[in-house]
Design a protein around this motif. Structure first.
Motif, PDB file in Angstrom:
ATOM      1  N   UNK A 217      81.881  17.759   2.225  1.00 48.66           N
ATOM      2  CA  UNK A 217      80.585  18.345   2.556  1.00 48.66           C
ATOM      3  C   UNK A 217      80.658  19.875   2.598  1.00 48.66           C
ATOM      4  N   UNK A 218      79.478  20.497   2.570  1.00 53.93           N
ATOM      5  CA  UNK A 218      79.403  21.945   2.395  1.00 53.93           C
ATOM      6  C   UNK A 218      79.947  22.740   3.579  1.00 53.93           C
TER       7      UNK A 218
ATOM      8  N   UNK B  93      81.807  16.269  -4.220  1.00 50.27           N
ATOM      9  CA  UNK B  93      81.609  17.552  -3.548  1.00 50.27           C
ATOM     10  C   UNK B  93      80.121  17.870  -3.464  1.00 50.27           C
ATOM     11  N   UNK B  94      79.674  18.310  -2.292  1.00 44.63           N
ATOM     12  CA  UNK B  94      78.271  18.689  -2.149  1.00 44.63           C
ATOM     13  C   UNK B  94      77.953  19.845  -3.095  1.00 44.63           C
TER      14      UNK B  94
ATOM     15  N   UNK C  11      82.637  26.578  -6.430  1.00 45.61           N
ATOM     16  CA  UNK C  11      83.731  27.228  -5.704  1.00 45.61           C
ATOM     17  C   UNK C  11      84.886  26.252  -5.490  1.00 45.61           C
ATOM     18  N   UNK C  12      84.550  25.031  -5.149  1.00 48.37           N
ATOM     19  CA  UNK C  12      85.587  24.021  -4.907  1.00 48.37           C
ATOM     20  C   UNK C  12      86.356  23.717  -6.191  1.00 48.37           C
ATOM     21  N   UNK C  13      85.652  23.505  -7.290  1.00 49.76           N
ATOM     22  CA  UNK C  13      86.305  23.178  -8.557  1.00 49.76           C
ATOM     23  C   UNK C  13      87.242  24.300  -8.994  1.00 49.76           C
ATOM     24  N   UNK C  14      86.794  25.538  -8.848  1.00 48.67           N
ATOM     25  CA  UNK C  14      87.641  26.675  -9.230  1.00 48.67           C
ATOM     26  C   UNK C  14      88.915  26.708  -8.394  1.00 48.67           C
ATOM     27  N   UNK C  15      88.761  26.455  -7.098  1.00 48.00           N
ATOM     28  CA  UNK C  15      89.929  26.466  -6.210  1.00 48.00           C
ATOM     29  C   UNK C  15      90.865  25.301  -6.516  1.00 48.00           C
ATOM     30  N   UNK C  16      90.299  24.128  -6.821  1.00 52.43           N
ATOM     31  CA  UNK C  16      91.128  22.970  -7.122  1.00 52.43           C
ATOM     32  C   UNK C  16      91.864  23.154  -8.446  1.00 52.43           C
TER      33      UNK C  16
ATOM     34  N   UNK D 290      89.291  13.667 -10.468  1.00 53.06           N
ATOM     35  CA  UNK D 290      87.946  13.856 -11.012  1.00 53.06           C
ATOM     36  C   UNK D 290      87.036  14.450  -9.937  1.00 53.06           C
ATOM     37  N   UNK D 291      86.029  15.198 -10.373  1.00 49.32           N
ATOM     38  CA  UNK D 291      85.093  15.838  -9.440  1.00 49.32           C
ATOM     39  C   UNK D 291      83.663  15.535  -9.874  1.00 49.32           C
ATOM     40  N   UNK D 292      82.859  15.065  -8.904  1.00 41.22           N
ATOM     41  CA  UNK D 292      81.419  14.871  -9.098  1.00 41.22           C
ATOM     42  C   UNK D 292      80.677  15.694  -8.057  1.00 41.22           C
ATOM     43  N   UNK D 293      79.435  16.044  -8.367  1.00 41.92           N
ATOM     44  CA  UNK D 293      78.603  16.832  -7.463  1.00 41.92           C
ATOM     45  C   UNK D 293      77.496  15.948  -6.900  1.00 41.92           C
TER      46      UNK D 293
END
Length: 484
Positions: A266-267, A298-299, A305-310, A393-396
């Motif tokens: 969450x955000x 990810x919210x 920001x999260x994807x870049x950090x991951x 994997x990442x979803x929004x």
């Protein structure tokens, strides 16, 4: 110059034996891609012999008072510590795992788990005896189920063997266990350890047996008339096959199968801390873990920001040689698994984006780079199916409702995690997430006292904990007349 391959052997009734018909299979070190040993490819004669040994040993082992079984398990735990370097070397060669991580992350919990079940042997709790009908007293007996046929996986062959034999032996059962055909070495060494303890303490040799082989060997074990219970850790397909085979004579079945753990961020989360922990939980053991943090939701307000950090964390995560203390994980276990992981990447839809990794690394062995894939949709193959590799994997998602819908929207239900500073939200999510475990602001820690097991296609039954111990017992009602 050709190096002779080491010969691994079955352990049946206290003796190391080749397969009765002499068949063998090569065992490959996944860090090199080269064979280092041969192991028996056991058939019906070998399975018959192991089951006969376990069946013959059962009455004496069953009738021991719990304190005596506890002594055996405590000595086994001590011997694991004494021979830790042998176990570490065997498991590293088995799996290509970094030596330092096997030493720090596998030996201590295994020893602790054996000691936990040693204590559980003396905690056969049941409901109080009493009179529920005039003139009669009822009591509950908790008994071992009998001979247990156990099939262990290749991702944690040594630790999963512990998860199976420790509660089974503690409860008074005898065991025939089959390691994966790709990772038999450490289980054969465990047989040597347990066999020596049984001999020293004067217990029947057939209490613990190891039969090496392939899927056919496992099928022969599960369908054999002797075992009262079949336990497997493996794929959903394998679990379904075991359940079907066991149904022919109504054996009890214990299944720990695949996973597709949602990681709901969450955000209000501390992004840096979450990324650090999620990357470790997703890539540890090359992602070959049913509870791995591989499906991140990810919210949308913090998605980019999260994807870049991951992706940055992935690029800084190392895989490599077993003696490199800076690596987080080693290779995938076998050539087929490497092919499977590559296939998921090759079949990615056009809307997916590889943010990091996505390729095999190294000139030898089955190493795969830490990978992050974004831009995915809920019905994409890589979201719905278990990759079992170092791929996150990442979803929004837009809101809590959508997060829950997508988190639960897979066929697996083993583990999950929620990342938020909002306590009420964490409690709401822990209630509605349909998984056997919900971690909050962490992912992947396990303790011997707490159960591990899932719902839906992740199987049924529990490992670890008193619940896991209970799975290896049966309940008997005894009623006596007070008239004498």
């Amino acid at each position: 110059m050709t190096t002779a391959l080491r010969r691994l052997r079955n352990y049946i009734d206290g003796e190391f034996r080749d397969a009765a018909d002499g068949r063998t299979t090569e065992v490959v070190n996944p860090a090199t891609g080269e064979p280092y040993a041969t192991a028996p490819l056991s058939g019906s004669e070998d399975v018959d012999a192991a089951m006969a040994a376990a069946e013959a040993a059962f009455p004496a082992w069953r009738d021991l008072i719990p304190a005596e079984r506890q002594k055996v398990l405590l000595k086994i735990a001590d011997r694991f510590e004494e021979r830790a370097e042998e176990l570490i070397a065997a498991e590293s060669e088995n799996c290509g795992k970094p030596i330092a991580l096997v030493r720090s992350e596998e030996i201590p919990p295994m020893v602790d788990q054996i000691r936990f079940f040693a204590g559980a042997a003396r905690m056969l709790e049941g409901r109080s005896a009493g009179e529920y009908m005039d003139g009669f007293t009822s009591i509950i007996r908790r008994e071992p189920v009998g001979v247990c046929a156990q099939v262990a996986p290749w991702n944690y062959p040594m630790m999963m063997a512990v998860w199976k034999f420790a509660p089974a032996l503690a409860a008074g059962n005898t065991v025939v266990i089959k390691p994966s055909d790709t990772t038999p070495a450490s289980t054969v060494l465990i047989a040597d350890i347990i066999g020596s303890v049984l001999d020293e303490l004067g217990h029947p040799r057939g209490v613990f047996n190891v039969v090496c082989g392939d899927r056919e060997t496992g099928r022969l074990m599960v369908e054999h008339k002797v075992p009262a219970m079949a336990s497997i850790t493996g794929s959903v397909r394998a679990g379904m096959q075991v359940a079907e085979s066991a149904s022919k004579d109504l054996k009890r079945v214990h299944l720990e199968l695949g996973g597709k753990a949602p990681v709901v961020v969450f955000e209000d989360t501390d992004i840096a801390k979450a990324v650090e922990d999620i990357a470790t939980a997703g890539y540890f053991n090359a992602g070959q873990d049913c509870t791995a943090a591989t499906r991140v939701l990810v919210q949308e307000s913090i998605h980019d920001e999260f994807v870049a950090a991951l992706a940055k964390a992935a690029s800084e995560t190392k895989t490599g040689a077993v003696d490199d203390e800076d690596v987080l994980y080693g290779p995938l276990n076998n050539a087929n698994q490497l092919k499977q992981v590559k296939g998921f990447i090759e079949r990615l839809p056009a809307h997916a984006k590889i943010e990091a990794g996505g390729e095999q690394v190294g000139e030898k062995g089955y190493f795969f780079a830490p990978t992050v894939v974004s831009g995915l949709k809920q019905d994409d193959e890589i979201v719905q199916h278990e990759v079992f590799g170092p791929v996150i994997t990442v979803q929004s998602f837009a809101d809590e409702k959508q997060a829950v819908e997508w988190a639960n929207g897979v066929e697996y239900a083993l583990a999950s995690s929620v990342w938020t500073k909002d306590h009420a939200r964490a409690m709401r999510m822990s209630k509605v997430l349909d998984f056997g475990c919900v971690w909050i602001n962490t992912h992947i820690p396990l303790v011997a006292e707490m159960p591990h097991g899932g719902f839906k296609k992740s199987g049924y039954g529990k490992d670890l904990s008193a619940y896991g111990f209970d799975d290896y017992t049966r309940i008997k009602h005894v009623m006596t007349s007070l008239d004498g």
